[in-house]
Write an enzyme that holds these catalytic residues in place. Structure first.
Site, PDB file in Angstrom:
ATOM      1  N   ARG A  51       0.806  -1.117  -0.044  1.00  0.00           N
ATOM      2  CA  ARG A  51      -0.118   0.215  -0.015  1.00  0.00           C
ATOM      3  C   ARG A  51       0.697   1.071  -0.115  1.00  0.00           C
ATOM      4  O   ARG A  51       0.223   2.407  -0.691  1.00  0.00           O
ATOM      5  CB  ARG A  51      -1.027  -0.144   0.954  1.00  0.00           C
ATOM      6  CG  ARG A  51      -0.698   0.202   2.399  1.00  0.00           C
ATOM      7  CD  ARG A  51      -1.647  -0.752   3.493  1.00  0.00           C
ATOM      8  NE  ARG A  51      -0.971  -1.886   3.463  1.00  0.00           N
ATOM      9  CZ  ARG A  51      -1.673  -3.121   3.062  1.00  0.00           C
ATOM     10  NH1 ARG A  51      -2.785  -3.095   2.822  1.00  0.00           N
ATOM     11  NH2 ARG A  51      -0.948  -4.187   3.049  1.00  0.00           N
ATOM     12  N   THR A  52       2.060   1.290   0.720  1.00  0.00           N
ATOM     13  CA  THR A  52       2.749   2.527   0.744  1.00  0.00           C
ATOM     14  C   THR A  52       3.221   2.802  -0.741  1.00  0.00           C
ATOM     15  O   THR A  52       3.164   3.959  -1.050  1.00  0.00           O
ATOM     16  CB  THR A  52       3.907   2.515   1.671  1.00  0.00           C
ATOM     17  OG1 THR A  52       3.331   2.041   2.957  1.00  0.00           O
ATOM     18  CG2 THR A  52       4.484   3.544   1.880  1.00  0.00           C
ATOM     19  N   LYS A  80      24.696  -4.959  -6.751  1.00  0.00           N
ATOM     20  CA  LYS A  80      25.891  -5.132  -7.361  1.00  0.00           C
ATOM     21  C   LYS A  80      26.828  -4.249  -6.443  1.00  0.00           C
ATOM     22  O   LYS A  80      28.039  -4.084  -6.345  1.00  0.00           O
ATOM     23  CB  LYS A  80      26.064  -4.131  -8.675  1.00  0.00           C
ATOM     24  CG  LYS A  80      25.374  -4.737  -9.745  1.00  0.00           C
ATOM     25  CD  LYS A  80      25.679  -3.775 -10.974  1.00  0.00           C
ATOM     26  CE  LYS A  80      24.667  -4.233 -12.260  1.00  0.00           C
ATOM     27  NZ  LYS A  80      24.606  -3.252 -13.418  1.00  0.00           N
ATOM     28  N   ARG A 101      11.809   3.678   0.867  1.00  0.00           N
ATOM     29  CA  ARG A 101      11.787   2.562   1.981  1.00  0.00           C
ATOM     30  C   ARG A 101      13.059   1.666   2.013  1.00  0.00           C
ATOM     31  O   ARG A 101      13.444   1.142   0.934  1.00  0.00           O
ATOM     32  CB  ARG A 101      10.492   1.603   1.832  1.00  0.00           C
ATOM     33  CG  ARG A 101      10.517   0.544   2.558  1.00  0.00           C
ATOM     34  CD  ARG A 101       9.166  -0.084   2.570  1.00  0.00           C
ATOM     35  NE  ARG A 101       8.249   0.743   3.354  1.00  0.00           N
ATOM     36  CZ  ARG A 101       7.082   0.215   3.730  1.00  0.00           C
ATOM     37  NH1 ARG A 101       6.555  -0.986   3.395  1.00  0.00           N
ATOM     38  NH2 ARG A 101       6.105   1.129   4.079  1.00  0.00           N
ATOM     39  N   HIS A 129       8.289   6.113  10.429  1.00  0.00           N
ATOM     40  CA  HIS A 129       7.662   6.012   9.129  1.00  0.00           C
ATOM     41  C   HIS A 129       6.367   7.345   9.175  1.00  0.00           C
ATOM     42  O   HIS A 129       5.257   7.107   9.341  1.00  0.00           O
ATOM     43  CB  HIS A 129       6.573   4.665   9.164  1.00  0.00           C
ATOM     44  CG  HIS A 129       5.955   4.329   8.032  1.00  0.00           C
ATOM     45  ND1 HIS A 129       5.708   5.020   6.690  1.00  0.00           N
ATOM     46  CD2 HIS A 129       5.518   3.259   7.601  1.00  0.00           C
ATOM     47  CE1 HIS A 129       5.323   4.407   5.963  1.00  0.00           C
ATOM     48  NE2 HIS A 129       4.972   3.179   6.281  1.00  0.00           N
TER      49      HIS A 129
HETATM   50  C1  NCD Z   1       3.384  -0.514   7.841  1.00  0.00           C
HETATM   51  C2  NCD Z   1       4.867  -0.582   7.647  1.00  0.00           C
HETATM   52  O1  NCD Z   1       5.356  -0.923   6.590  1.00  0.00           O
HETATM   53  O2  NCD Z   1       5.557  -0.260   8.705  1.00  0.00           O
HETATM   54  N1  NCD Z   1       2.758  -0.671   6.700  1.00  0.00           N
HETATM   55  C3  NCD Z   1       2.318   0.265   5.926  1.00  0.00           C
HETATM   56  O3  NCD Z   1       3.412   1.144   5.664  1.00  0.00           O
HETATM   57  N2  NCD Z   1       1.151   0.576   5.634  1.00  0.00           N
HETATM   58  C4  NCD Z   1       3.124  -1.449   9.134  1.00  0.00           C
HETATM   59  C5  NCD Z   1       3.229  -2.990   8.785  1.00  0.00           C
HETATM   60  O4  NCD Z   1       3.985  -3.435   7.973  1.00  0.00           O
HETATM   61  O5  NCD Z   1       3.070  -3.665   9.764  1.00  0.00           O
END
Ligand code: NCD
Length: 353
Positions: A51-52, A80, A101, A129
């Site tokens: 989702r992110t 690499k 990420r 986050h």
């Molecule tokens: C969260 C994350 O990636 O930290 N998810 C997200 O960003 N929607 C929570 C999780 O992975 O549990």
């Protein structure tokens, strides 16, 4: 140029401006559909995400912009052996803004030092986050109408749950916030977050005890990928499960949030309860990321605001998951409010070797 690496990079006023902009976008979608025409967002995702990443992608597309990047580090030059520093130097030539990420804590902070374009931290290991926090704040705002004087229950993996860490950093700045912590002993908050909690927090052992006090219940998944020992994960994964029966103990106005993905921690019999706000929360994530991308791109030519004072040190970070274990950094040390020397990348303690 401004980055978003941590929720504290934004003042409460700046957060409010982003939430107000997100609300305006929700009400006037068409007015924003070309504001990022010709701009490119690079999504550099070194760790799995559904989702992110899709939310960032959808956000940029709805603003009229384009998206490039990778969703699997194995298909990029990282495989690499390229450093984060070099990757962002290169990507700065191709895009206007980066959402990163990374499984290493502090990686986006390294990126920000070398990037010529704004960096958004889309989750770094078990650390932070901030865009999930903006999503959570917009959700609370839309569901309950205010962000002050709230009692928030945080349940599940408080040790590795980066969404929890960032939510605490943001919510503690609002008047009257009270935190109720619900987690197994082994998954309690790391000390750098516990140290910043307001003194009126409560720790309870069961969801039943917490429910009647709460305005918001923030459920989280036990973060399997951060466990060194999978037996520990198996033992702890089902420690707290929310179900319809427990929801009977909650106030009528309480909302349930979850950053998703859910595993077992919320039974599906909660989904039809009007207080279950976690699927509405997902959509808020897209709108608030639209507001953030648009705002950061508009501020791309402004100087970065001075953050905390960081100094060189000969000490090493005690956190094995910290980016400084694998990439050289120059200034790594800051002193917290209790006089402890901490890592400017992941906030863990520094120690002489
Ligand atoms: C969260 C994350 O990636 O930290 N998810 C997200 O960003 N929607 C929570 C999780 O992975 O549990």
């Amino acid at each position: 140029m401004q980055h978003l690496l941590d929720p504290t990079d934004l003042s409460i006023q700046e957060i409010q401006q982003l939430l107000d902009l997100a609300l305006d976008i929700i009400n006037n979608r068409q007015a924003y559909s070309h504001v990022c025409d010709g701009k490119k967002l690079a999504t550099l995702f070194y760790e799995p995400s559904t989702r992110t990443r899709l939310s960032f992608t959808a956000a940029m597309m709805e603003l009229g912009g384009n998206v490039l990047g990778f969703s699997d580090a194995r298909t990029s030059s990282v495989s690499k052996g390229e450093t984060v520093a070099d990757t962002v130097r290169v990507v700065s030539s191709f895009a206007d803004i980066i959402a990163m990420r990374h499984f290493k804590e502090g990686a986006p902070h390294v990126a920000a030092q070398y990037s010529r374009i704004p960096i958004i931290n889309a989750g770094d290991g078990g650390h932070a986050h901030p865009t999930q926090t903006l999503t959570d704040l917009l959700s609370i705002m839309r569901e309950l109408g205010h962000l002050d004087n709230l009692t928030i229950g945080l349940c599940g993996d408080l040790k590795y749950g980066r969404t929890v860490h960032s939510l605490i950093k943001a919510m503690k700045r609002y008047e009257g916030t009270k935190f109720v912590l619900i987690s197994p002993e082994e998954l309690r908050l790391p000390d750098y977050i516990k140290n910043i909690l307001p003194s009126n927090y409560i720790e309870v052992n069961t969801l039943e005890e917490a429910m009647p006090m709460l305005d918001v219940l923030y459920m989280t998944r036990v973060q399997q990928e951060r466990f060194a020992n999978q037996d520990d994960y198996e033992r702890l994964k089902d420690s707290f499960i929310l179900d319809a029966k427990k929801m009977e103990l909650a106030p009528k106005h309480m909302i349930v949030l979850h950053p998703l993905p859910r595993v077992n921690e919320i039974n599906i019999d909660v989904d039809d309860d009007p207080r279950a706000a976690y699927f509405r929360q997902v959509e808020n994530g897209k709108f608030v990321r639209m507001a953030l991308i648009y705002t950061l791109l508009k501020k791309a030519n402004e100087p970065n605001k001075c953050q905390r004072v960081v100094s060189p040190t000969s000490h090493k970070c005690t956190n094995e998951r910290c980016i400084t274990r694998t990439e050289p950094v120059y200034k790594q040390s800051y002193i917290d409010s209790e006089g402890v020397e901490r890592c400017a990348y992941c906030d863990h303690c520094l120690r002489k070797d």
